[in-house]
Structure formats: structure tokens, C-alpha cells
Design a protein around this motif. Structure first.
Motif, PDB file in Angstrom:
ATOM      1  N   SER A 131       0.894  -1.204  -0.050  1.00 20.64           N
ATOM      2  CA  SER A 131       0.082  -0.295   0.036  1.00 20.64           C
ATOM      3  C   SER A 131       0.966   1.474   0.054  1.00 20.64           C
ATOM      4  CB  SER A 131      -0.840   0.026   1.349  1.00 20.64           C
ATOM      5  OG  SER A 131      -1.772  -1.188   1.046  1.00 20.64           O
ATOM      6  N   ILE A 132       1.896   1.141   0.945  1.00 13.68           N
ATOM      7  CA  ILE A 132       2.975   2.428   0.883  1.00 13.68           C
ATOM      8  C   ILE A 132       3.440   2.534  -0.575  1.00 13.68           C
ATOM      9  CG2 ILE A 132       5.176   3.219   1.763  1.00 13.68           C
ATOM     10  CD1 ILE A 132       4.282   1.889   4.385  1.00 13.68           C
ATOM     11  N   TYR A 133       3.972   1.321  -1.221  1.00 10.89           N
ATOM     12  CA  TYR A 133       4.440   1.445  -2.650  1.00 10.89           C
ATOM     13  C   TYR A 133       3.463   1.951  -3.525  1.00 10.89           C
ATOM     14  CZ  TYR A 133       5.933  -0.125  -7.444  1.00 10.89           C
ATOM     15  OH  TYR A 133       6.330   0.037  -8.490  1.00 10.89           O
ATOM     16  N   ALA A 134       2.202   1.662  -3.271  1.00 15.73           N
ATOM     17  CA  ALA A 134       1.264   1.924  -4.454  1.00 15.73           C
ATOM     18  C   ALA A 134       0.730   3.691  -4.246  1.00 15.73           C
ATOM     19  CB  ALA A 134      -0.148   1.420  -4.213  1.00 15.73           C
ATOM     20  N   ALA A 135       0.985   3.900  -2.943  1.00 14.65           N
ATOM     21  CA  ALA A 135       0.452   5.431  -2.599  1.00 14.65           C
ATOM     22  C   ALA A 135       1.657   6.199  -3.125  1.00 14.65           C
ATOM     23  CB  ALA A 135       0.303   5.415  -1.113  1.00 14.65           C
ATOM     24  N   MET A 136       2.892   5.872  -3.024  1.00 13.43           N
ATOM     25  CA  MET A 136       3.939   6.704  -3.716  1.00 13.43           C
ATOM     26  C   MET A 136       4.176   6.745  -5.104  1.00 13.43           C
ATOM     27  SD  MET A 136       6.837   6.266  -0.658  1.00 13.43           S
ATOM     28  CE  MET A 136       7.781   7.298  -1.316  1.00 13.43           C
ATOM     29  N   ASN A 137       4.035   5.432  -5.575  1.00 11.99           N
ATOM     30  CA  ASN A 137       4.671   5.317  -7.135  1.00 11.99           C
ATOM     31  C   ASN A 137       3.437   5.524  -8.120  1.00 11.99           C
ATOM     32  OD1 ASN A 137       7.522   4.023  -6.966  1.00 11.99           O
ATOM     33  ND2 ASN A 137       6.429   3.436  -5.213  1.00 11.99           N
ATOM     34  N   PHE A 153      -6.523   0.230 -12.209  1.00 16.82           N
ATOM     35  CA  PHE A 153      -6.281  -0.847 -11.755  1.00 16.82           C
ATOM     36  C   PHE A 153      -6.004  -1.019 -10.325  1.00 16.82           C
ATOM     37  CE2 PHE A 153      -3.541  -4.385 -10.682  1.00 16.82           C
ATOM     38  CZ  PHE A 153      -4.142  -5.712 -10.844  1.00 16.82           C
ATOM     39  N   PHE A 154      -4.994  -0.012  -9.910  1.00 19.16           N
ATOM     40  CA  PHE A 154      -4.698  -0.081  -8.653  1.00 19.16           C
ATOM     41  C   PHE A 154      -5.752   0.530  -7.695  1.00 19.16           C
ATOM     42  CE2 PHE A 154      -0.699  -0.949 -10.318  1.00 19.16           C
ATOM     43  CZ  PHE A 154       0.431  -1.293  -9.161  1.00 19.16           C
ATOM     44  N   VAL A 155      -6.623   1.534  -8.020  1.00 22.71           N
ATOM     45  CA  VAL A 155      -7.388   2.090  -7.360  1.00 22.71           C
ATOM     46  C   VAL A 155      -8.541   0.885  -7.042  1.00 22.71           C
ATOM     47  CG1 VAL A 155      -9.439   3.648  -7.399  1.00 22.71           C
ATOM     48  CG2 VAL A 155      -7.219   4.301  -7.947  1.00 22.71           C
ATOM     49  N   PHE A 156      -8.851   0.174  -8.037  1.00 22.95           N
ATOM     50  CA  PHE A 156      -9.725  -0.868  -7.794  1.00 22.95           C
ATOM     51  C   PHE A 156      -9.418  -1.997  -6.885  1.00 22.95           C
ATOM     52  CE2 PHE A 156     -11.561  -4.997  -8.968  1.00 22.95           C
ATOM     53  CZ  PHE A 156     -12.906  -4.833  -9.050  1.00 22.95           C
ATOM     54  N   ILE A 157      -8.214  -2.145  -6.874  1.00 20.14           N
ATOM     55  CA  ILE A 157      -7.676  -3.336  -5.862  1.00 20.14           C
ATOM     56  C   ILE A 157      -7.545  -2.845  -4.470  1.00 20.14           C
ATOM     57  CG2 ILE A 157      -5.714  -4.642  -5.083  1.00 20.14           C
ATOM     58  CD1 ILE A 157      -7.136  -5.686  -7.305  1.00 20.14           C
ATOM     59  N   PHE A 158      -6.907  -1.575  -4.148  1.00 20.50           N
ATOM     60  CA  PHE A 158      -6.737  -1.071  -2.982  1.00 20.50           C
ATOM     61  C   PHE A 158      -7.928  -0.356  -2.331  1.00 20.50           C
ATOM     62  CE2 PHE A 158      -2.362  -1.873  -4.535  1.00 20.50           C
ATOM     63  CZ  PHE A 158      -1.852  -2.263  -3.350  1.00 20.50           C
ATOM     64  N   PHE A 159      -8.662   0.329  -3.207  1.00 22.20           N
ATOM     65  CA  PHE A 159      -9.823   1.036  -2.623  1.00 22.20           C
ATOM     66  C   PHE A 159     -11.162   0.385  -2.535  1.00 22.20           C
ATOM     67  CE2 PHE A 159      -7.296   4.493  -3.069  1.00 22.20           C
ATOM     68  CZ  PHE A 159      -7.363   5.740  -2.478  1.00 22.20           C
ATOM     69  N   GLY A 160     -11.106  -0.867  -3.437  1.00 19.53           N
ATOM     70  CA  GLY A 160     -12.228  -1.748  -3.347  1.00 19.53           C
ATOM     71  C   GLY A 160     -12.051  -2.976  -2.719  1.00 19.53           C
TER      72      GLY A 160
END
Length: 300
Positions: A131-137, A153-160
Motif C-alpha cells: 500500500s505504501i508502494y502504491a501510494a507513492m509510485n 487497476f490499483f484503485v480498484f484493488i486497494f480502494f475496493g
């Protein structure tokens, strides 16, 4: 005082309700099934908010140093773009925020799993690092995924999926089939918020070589994609209510269809970047309301 306002603007408070929507939904379903701890809810929210702030600061930094936030950008001015915060100061804030995320995550996992479930602790700590990686990159680095059409794709995975199913697991230590459809529906709605943002910025992103899904599709197809996301949310939500109906209060979530339908009509009429910008806050609040109505509808 001006510096405080600049940091407050960089944090982007209006994005925080959307970030905790999945936590609220997962927590409500855990409560419905007899699992709930206020400490888990509190630290799950604090962890998620700190991750969202990390994402906002990182996006400001990444787009700022790359020059993506130029004069053509519509919407609230970014901190680095406006010169109110230097890139070095932003990097210091990002590093401090990472420490805050790690602290909150550690406390959260202790309250959720204690010391007896080391495998769960290890797995969720790995998820926290991801999650830290996704938030930063999303925007930082030469291979920032937000510049390569992977943001959706990342929003669907992490926010959903991760937000709803993961928060539910923190309480229950089990996976239940009934949380998957709500997680998918919320994920699509959150992607809709990102796509709306990207439709607003389509010209400036194209100029800066930031290849979002909206840039890749073009505005006409990006609108069609947006309709699919929002209508998909409504169809999945309706299917969930039919499949898992238990009381009349379950129908509360259907109230959110009204603002979503009006939203689709406004998106169809939107032509200028400013038109899309005015729709962002209402859609983000609709996603938050969706989680509240769906969750509360099953615990009343």
C-alpha cells in the motif's frame, strides 16, 4: 498560518472520506456477523487516512517535479506547482508520513491479531508495504504506474477489494462470500472518481505525456468507460441486495442510485475540464454515502 494552509491544501482533505469508505463497509459487515472491536475500527481509519495523505503528498511531489502540474491544469493548485512548498520539504513530509503509516499499521495489527497469529500479521504487514508502494509510485519515479494507464487497476484493488475484504478480515480472521460483491461495487465507484479526475486533466496530462486510461481512450470513449463503471456499480449493488436480502433496511443503499443517475446525465453534458471538476466532490461523497447506506442497511 499561510504555511499551515499550504500543507492543509496539500493533504487534500476532500479525498479523505473516499479513502475510508471501504473500512466503513467492511466494519459494518463484520458487526452484522457479530465481530466488532472499536480499536480495530479506529486504527484502521487512522492507517487508511495516513496512507491517503501519503498518496496525496507523493502525487503532488511526483507531478510537481515532472512539470505535469502546469498552467493548463484545472482544479485546486498543487503545493509544489504553486511554489508554496519546496520539493525537499515535501520529501521530508513523505518520509515522516511513512513512519506514521508504519506505527498505525503496527498498532492495528496488534489489536486485530495479537501475538498469536504471526502469519496473519506478516501477511498484512506485506500488504501495508504494498500500500505504501502504491501510494507513492502513482506519480513518483520513471516507472510511475499512473503514467502508464495502471491507476484504475490499483484503485480498484486497494480502494475496493483490499479495503473492504481486508478490513473485514481484520475483525473476523476469515473470508466470507458476501463481502465480495460490495467490494467490487465500491471499487468500480472509486475508479469512477479517478476516471472523472483524469477526464478533467486529459489535455494537460496528454501534454505532459501522462498516459492515463482517459488519455489512452480519448474523451468520448472515456465517457463511455465512465458510464460502465457507474452503471456497473448499480447493477452489482442491486444484485447483492437481491441475493442477500434480509430486511427492508437493506434497500437503503438504493437511494444512492438517484445522485448517481443525475451524475451520469451531467457527465454526458460535460464538455470543458471545469465541468468535470465540479462533479468530482459530489461523486466522491456519493461513494462515501454508498458505503454508509449499504453498511448501515445491514446492521439496523
Amino acid at each position: 498560518m499561510n504555511n499551515f494552509k499550504s500543507w492543509l491544501s496539500a493533504i487534500r482533505l476532500r479525498t479523505l472520506p473516499l479513502s475510508i469508505s471501504g473500512i466503513i463497509l467492511g466494519s459494518c459487515f463484520a458487526y452484522y456477523n457479530g465481530y466488532f472491536k472499536i480499536t480495530i475500527l479506529l486504527f484502521a481509519i487512522l492507517t487508511t487516512i495516513s496512507l491517503q495523505i501519503l498518496s496525496n503528498l507523493s502525487n503532488d511531489y511526483g507531478d510537481g517535479v515532472k512539470g505535469t502540474d502546469g498552467e493548463k491544469r484545472v482544479g485546486p493548485a498543487r503545493a509544489i506547482q504553486s511554489g508554496k512548498i519546496t520539493p525537499d520539504d515535501m520529501l521530508k513530509a513523505i518520509r515522516l508520513n511513512i513512519i506514521v503509516v508504519i506505527i498505525f499499521t503496527t498498532i492495528l495489527l496488534y489489536f486485530a491479531f495479537g501475538v498469536k497469529h504471526f502469519i496473519y500479521v506478516l501477511f498484512f504487514f506485506i500488504l501495508a508495504c504494498a500500500s505504501i508502494y502504491a501510494a507513492m509510485n502513482y506519480t513518483i519515479g520513471e516507472k510511475a504506474y499512473g503514467y502508464r494507464s495502471l491507476g484504475d487497476f490499483f484503485v480498484f484493488i486497494f480502494f475496493g477489494l483490499l479495503s473492504v475484504i481486508g478490513s473485514y478480515f481484520l475483525y473476523t480472521m476469515q473470508l466470507d462470500h458476501h463481502v465480495f460483491l460490495p467490494a467490487i461495487a465500491l471499487g468500480l465507484l472509486c475508479v469512477g472518481v479517478l476516471n472523472l479526475n483524469n477526464m478533467r486533466d486529459i489535455d494537460s496530462d496528454k501534454f505532459s505525456n501522462k498516459i492515463t486510461v482517459a488519455v489512452r481512450l480519448g474523451i468520448k470513449s472515456a465517457k463511455s468507460y465512465h458510464y460502465l463503471l457507474i452503471v456497473g456499480t448499480m447493477i452489482i449493488t442491486l444484485a447483492f441486495v437481491i441475493l442477500y436480502y434480509s430486511s427492508i433496511s437493506n434497500l437503503l443503499v438504493l437511494l444512492i442510485f438517484v445522485p448517481l443517475i443525475f451524475h451520469l446525465i451531467k457527465v454526458k453534458k460535460a464538455k470543458k475540464p471545469e465541468d468535470f471538476d465540479t462533479l468530482l466532490k459530489p461523486l466522491a461523497l456519493s461513494a462515501f454515502a454508498f458505503s454508509l447506506l449499504l453498511g448501515i442497511g445491514y446492521i439496523l
